[in-house]
Write an enzyme that holds these catalytic residues in place. Structure first.
Site, PDB file in Angstrom:
ATOM      1  CG  ASP A   1      14.306   3.515   3.691  1.00 20.30           C
ATOM      2  OD1 ASP A   1      13.214   3.043   4.631  1.00 20.30           O
ATOM      3  OD2 ASP A   1      13.778   2.855   2.920  1.00 20.30           O
ATOM      4  CB  ILE A   2      17.442  -0.974   1.277  1.00 19.84           C
ATOM      5  CG1 ILE A   2      15.929  -1.507   1.702  1.00 19.84           C
ATOM      6  CG2 ILE A   2      18.006  -1.754   1.322  1.00 19.84           C
ATOM      7  CD1 ILE A   2      15.568  -2.401   0.712  1.00 19.84           C
TER       8      ILE A   2
ATOM      9  CG  HIS B   1       9.447   6.281   7.733  1.00 21.73           C
ATOM     10  ND1 HIS B   1      10.782   5.693   6.274  1.00 21.73           N
ATOM     11  CD2 HIS B   1       9.079   5.820   8.304  1.00 21.73           C
ATOM     12  CE1 HIS B   1       9.720   4.881   6.213  1.00 21.73           C
ATOM     13  NE2 HIS B   1       9.098   4.836   7.440  1.00 21.73           N
TER      14      HIS B   1
ATOM     15  CD  GLN C   1       2.895  -0.620   9.563  1.00 21.05           C
ATOM     16  OE1 GLN C   1       1.704  -0.664   9.814  1.00 21.05           O
ATOM     17  NE2 GLN C   1       3.950  -1.450  10.707  1.00 21.05           N
TER      18      GLN C   1
ATOM     19  CG  HIS D   1       9.441   1.084  10.454  1.00 18.33           C
ATOM     20  ND1 HIS D   1       8.494  -0.036   9.606  1.00 18.33           N
ATOM     21  CD2 HIS D   1       9.563   1.911   9.787  1.00 18.33           C
ATOM     22  CE1 HIS D   1       7.427   0.380   9.214  1.00 18.33           C
ATOM     23  NE2 HIS D   1       8.207   1.228   8.367  1.00 18.33           N
TER      24      HIS D   1
HETATM   25  P1  AMP Z   1       7.173   2.254   5.714  1.00 18.89           P
HETATM   26  O1  AMP Z   1       6.125   2.656   4.443  1.00 18.89           O
HETATM   27  O2  AMP Z   1       6.746   2.835   7.306  1.00 18.89           O
HETATM   28  O3  AMP Z   1       6.383   0.515   6.416  1.00 18.89           O
HETATM   29  O4  AMP Z   1       7.961   1.472   5.693  1.00 18.89           O
HETATM   30  C1  AMP Z   1       8.914   0.947   5.506  1.00 18.89           C
HETATM   31  C2  AMP Z   1      10.480   1.203   4.744  1.00 18.89           C
HETATM   32  O5  AMP Z   1      11.386  -0.009   5.312  1.00 18.89           O
HETATM   33  C3  AMP Z   1      10.341   1.847   3.333  1.00 18.89           C
HETATM   34  O6  AMP Z   1      10.734   3.177   3.380  1.00 18.89           O
HETATM   35  C4  AMP Z   1      11.631   0.987   2.501  1.00 18.89           C
HETATM   36  O7  AMP Z   1      11.883   1.575   1.923  1.00 18.89           O
HETATM   37  C5  AMP Z   1      11.991   0.117   3.950  1.00 18.89           C
HETATM   38  N1  AMP Z   1      12.525  -1.279   3.476  1.00 18.89           N
HETATM   39  C6  AMP Z   1      12.389  -2.299   3.358  1.00 18.89           C
HETATM   40  N2  AMP Z   1      13.135  -3.039   3.243  1.00 18.89           N
HETATM   41  C7  AMP Z   1      14.265  -2.763   4.190  1.00 18.89           C
HETATM   42  C8  AMP Z   1      15.556  -3.643   4.023  1.00 18.89           C
HETATM   43  N3  AMP Z   1      15.235  -5.110   3.838  1.00 18.89           N
HETATM   44  N4  AMP Z   1      16.847  -2.686   5.127  1.00 18.89           N
HETATM   45  C9  AMP Z   1      16.117  -1.032   4.794  1.00 18.89           C
HETATM   46  N5  AMP Z   1      15.165  -0.775   4.461  1.00 18.89           N
HETATM   47  C10 AMP Z   1      14.255  -1.359   4.608  1.00 18.89           C
END
Ligand code: AMP
Length: 146
Positions: free
Chosen positions: A37-38, A109, A101, A107
């Site tokens: 995760d970024i 986590h 979300q 996805h």
């Molecule tokens: P959610 O709130 O469950 O939709 O989580 C989305 C997750 O994706 C968050 O933890 C973000 O930090 C992560 N995220 C968004 N864009 C990217 C990316 N390009 N690469 C890696 N993680 C990402």
């Protein structure tokens, strides 16, 4: 975005799968991709996605794709624990904006947790116990949909 909607081919995870934006890959096979995760909630926070399913959330995903994703979730969880030796491991998945979300490609986590660290999203309620009869009625309602 709510639970209803259409899959956005421009979402960040679709772009990662298409190789249009970079990711820090942990694992990849024919069906599944795991990457870091970024904006990590802790060291080693990773995400696991299906490469072929266009499901935005748990309501839509094909059981086959979900099975493939969850098998990799376990693989990454084991590897993360061996690598980082956390005291706990958070496995979470959000559906719809009101549930937290932000990326609408399903996805999961995987968030390592250490003693003394604020847990971030928590799996328990706010300290109050639900009424037992109310819980039973709720269970009936959900079971009726299985
Ligand atoms: P959610 O709130 O469950 O939709 O989580 C989305 C997750 O994706 C968050 O933890 C973000 O930090 C992560 N995220 C968004 N864009 C990217 C990316 N390009 N690469 C890696 N993680 C990402």
């Amino acid at each position: 975005m709510s639970l209803d909607g259409t899959y956005d081919e421009g979402n960040p995870f679709a772009l990662i799968i298409a190789g249009k934006i970079p990711s820090t890959k942990l694992y990849e096979d024919e069906h599944v991709l795991a990457f870091l995760d970024i904006q990590p909630q802790s060291k080693g926070h990773s995400l696991v996605i299906s490469k072929w399913s266009k499901a935005r959330n748990i309501l839509e995903i094909e059981p086959e794709a979900l099975g493939q994703v969850m098998a990799v979730v376990q693989k990454i969880a084991v590897a993360t624990c061996k690598a980082l030796n956390p005291d706990g491991l958070h496995v979470a998945q959000f559906n719809g904006a009101p549930a937290g979300q932000t990326v609408f490609h399903l996805h999961v986590h995987i968030v390592p947790r250490w003693e003394g660290q604020a847990p971030g999203f928590v799996a328990h309620g706010q300290g109050h116990f639900a009424d037992a009869d109310a819980l039973r009625a709720l269970a009936d309602e959900i079971r009726a949909q299985l």
